[in-house]
Design an enzyme around this catalytic site. Structure first.
Site, mmCIF file in Angstrom:
data_model
loop_
_atom_site.group_PDB
_atom_site.id
_atom_site.type_symbol
_atom_site.label_atom_id
_atom_site.label_comp_id
_atom_site.label_asym_id
_atom_site.label_seq_id
_atom_site.Cartn_x
_atom_site.Cartn_y
_atom_site.Cartn_z
ATOM 1 C CG ASN A 155 -2.143 1.346 1.301
ATOM 2 O OD1 ASN A 155 -1.736 2.314 1.658
ATOM 3 N ND2 ASN A 155 -3.036 0.907 1.803
ATOM 4 C CB CYS A 180 -7.362 10.151 -13.025
ATOM 5 S SG CYS A 180 -7.241 9.114 -11.923
HETATM 6 N N1 SAH Z 1 0.856 4.693 -12.855
HETATM 7 C C1 SAH Z 1 0.483 3.948 -13.702
HETATM 8 C C2 SAH Z 1 -1.143 3.999 -13.811
HETATM 9 C C3 SAH Z 1 -1.209 3.411 -12.243
HETATM 10 S S1 SAH Z 1 -3.604 3.189 -11.965
HETATM 11 C C4 SAH Z 1 0.261 3.711 -15.696
HETATM 12 O O1 SAH Z 1 0.791 5.136 -15.986
HETATM 13 O O2 SAH Z 1 -0.188 2.556 -16.517
HETATM 14 C C5 SAH Z 1 -3.378 3.092 -10.598
HETATM 15 C C6 SAH Z 1 -2.669 1.933 -9.845
HETATM 16 O O3 SAH Z 1 -2.908 2.505 -8.535
HETATM 17 C C7 SAH Z 1 -3.554 0.429 -10.153
HETATM 18 O O4 SAH Z 1 -2.598 -0.344 -10.309
HETATM 19 C C8 SAH Z 1 -3.627 0.052 -8.641
HETATM 20 O O5 SAH Z 1 -3.393 -1.407 -7.894
HETATM 21 C C9 SAH Z 1 -2.725 0.541 -8.170
HETATM 22 N N2 SAH Z 1 -3.382 1.162 -6.157
HETATM 23 C C10 SAH Z 1 -4.518 1.919 -5.948
HETATM 24 N N3 SAH Z 1 -4.616 1.731 -4.593
HETATM 25 C C11 SAH Z 1 -3.184 1.624 -4.192
HETATM 26 C C12 SAH Z 1 -2.870 1.604 -2.718
HETATM 27 N N4 SAH Z 1 -3.295 2.272 -1.819
HETATM 28 N N5 SAH Z 1 -1.474 1.463 -2.424
HETATM 29 C C13 SAH Z 1 -0.484 0.573 -4.333
HETATM 30 N N6 SAH Z 1 -1.302 0.748 -5.357
HETATM 31 C C14 SAH Z 1 -2.458 1.203 -5.395
#
Ligand code: SAH
Length: 387
Positions: A269, A330
């Site tokens: 996380n 986003c």
């Molecule tokens: N930067 C990436 C897109 C990120 S999308 C790109 O350019 O392709 C957001 C991501 O955050 C997802 O993969 C999801 O699994 C992750 N995510 C969501 N909540 C989270 C958290 N609390 N800690 C870590 N990852 C998390």
């Protein structure tokens, strides 16, 4: 043909250019079938526009054309060709991009993404659902794709009374498709990856970040590792974090596909990770924050603002003076100036100031239609810590 009449309020709204009419702003609905093309009229029967009708959603009408022309396969073909010509001008150096971005391309609630010779389609309203076969046939005629996959496993479809499904529309979509983005290659999971397999909207920002970031870099919320891969070309060390094991596995594979061994992937996380890193006295020269949307609806805005604030504060504490923060939101419901306010407060709380290097949005293949604020959702600021 079905006919809708707008109230005075609906008329004023329509005349300002917004492509939707809400059900509350309709006076009468006549012979309108779910998903059909209907005519929008004034109370006096004057023609205004044609569009998709939904008998379920609060968005009852989605604009397709402001003229009384015939809406048939030829019409849709010309919209797709126009979208193609636009992409030929604004997209370069990648084999993966969005061809159709709904309203912004004049085909409301339709998404078409291209991954090399493999395509993914999403239909997010009754109207888009109804033309799906026509669209698939046109894509085959115009692009000769090897496969077309329908990725309609989206909860927003329930607002339209539509089921969740994944379906092959053409060919045999493979489990993984390899594409390129600038100097890097990556594999996309079309069947079960997030979105249609990749966050194509961040492409231009990833390329920018790759050129700018140096030293020790953290890619937080890395998904399949694309910011990290771009950053690893210039950076001395990259740490990439995501809470999803699938994402981290895919990211590792993408790193080895590019023979980049300077990236450490961690399943965690991000909030906890940032805190632990600060406590351990770790410092970075660059941090990328690309979290999922915290404000899915307007009622989430206050909580989301606290989330973004906390996240950016934790990231700033880890950043060396002169270091770069790439921070994105986003959430459509957090507007650009709200997001800047949030960052400003995080900077103050961290005892530092920031220089705004640039403010960016989604890539040009996800064009913002200025009459349709909902099409502008991604904010991505590049900032430098000045003290
Ligand atoms: N930067 C990436 C897109 C990120 S999308 C790109 O350019 O392709 C957001 C991501 O955050 C997802 O993969 C999801 O699994 C992750 N995510 C969501 N909540 C989270 C958290 N609390 N800690 C870590 N990852 C998390």
């Amino acid at each position: 043909m079905g006919r809708l009449t707008v109230s005075s309020k609906g008329l004023a709204w329509h005349q300002k250019g917004h492509p939707w009419i809400f059900r509350d702003d309709l006076e009468t609905v006549q012979d309108a079938d779910s998903g059909a093309i209907v005519v929008l009229e004034t109370k006096n029967g004057r023609f205004l526009a044609q569009g998709f009708y939904s008998d379920r959603s609060k968005i009852a009408f989605r604009l397709v054309s402001r003229s009384p022309e015939k809406i048939d396969a030829r019409f849709w073909k010309s919209r797709i060709q126009e979208a193609r010509r636009y992409r030929e001008r604004v997209v370069a150096g990648t084999s993966a991009y969005r061809l159709i971005y709904g309203e912004s391309d004049g085909i409301p609630s339709l998404i078409v993404d291209r991954y090399g010779d493999h395509w993914v389609v999403q239909t997010l309203s009754q109207g888009a659902e109804k033309i799906m076969e026509t669209i698939a046939a046109l894509l085959r005629e115009l692009f000769q794709p090897l496969s077309i996959l329908l990725r309609n496993d989206l909860s927003v479809r329930s607002l339209e009374g539509l089921p969740q499904e994944k379906k092959v529309l053409h060919g045999e979509p493979p489990a993984l498709v390899e594409v390129f983005e600038g100097d890097i290659r990556y594999r996309v999971d079309l069947w079960s990856g997030q979105k249609t397999g990749a966050y194509l909207d961040q492409r231009e920002n990833r390329l920018r970040a790759g050129r700018l970031l140096q030293g020790k870099v953290l890619d937080a919320f890395c998904y399949q590792g694309l910011f990290a891969l771009h950053a690893a070309r210039e950076a001395s060390q990259v740490v990439a974090v995501d809470s999803s094991q699938d994402a981290v596995n895919r990211a590792r594979e993408n790193a080895s596909l590019n023979s980049l061994d300077r990236i450490q992937f961690i399943r965690e996380n991000v909030f906890n990770f940032l805190k632990a890193q600060t406590e351990a006295g770790e410092r970075y020269d660059g941090v990328i924050l690309d979290p999922p949307a915290f404000a899915k609806s307007r009622s989430d805005v206050a909580a989301a603002a606290r989330g973004y604030g906390e996240l950016n504060l934790r990231a700033l504490r880890l950043l060396n003076p002169g270091g770069i923060l790439v921070t994105a939101s986003c959430s459509y419901n957090i507007l650009e100036h709200d997001f800047l306010d949030i960052i400003r407060k995080s900077a103050r709380d961290s005892g530092s100031d920031l220089r705004l290097i640039g403010r960016y949005t989604q890539g040009a293949d996800h064009p913002i239609l200025i009459s349709f604020p909902e099409s502008y959702y991604l904010k991505c600021f590049f900032l430098q810590k000045v003290n």
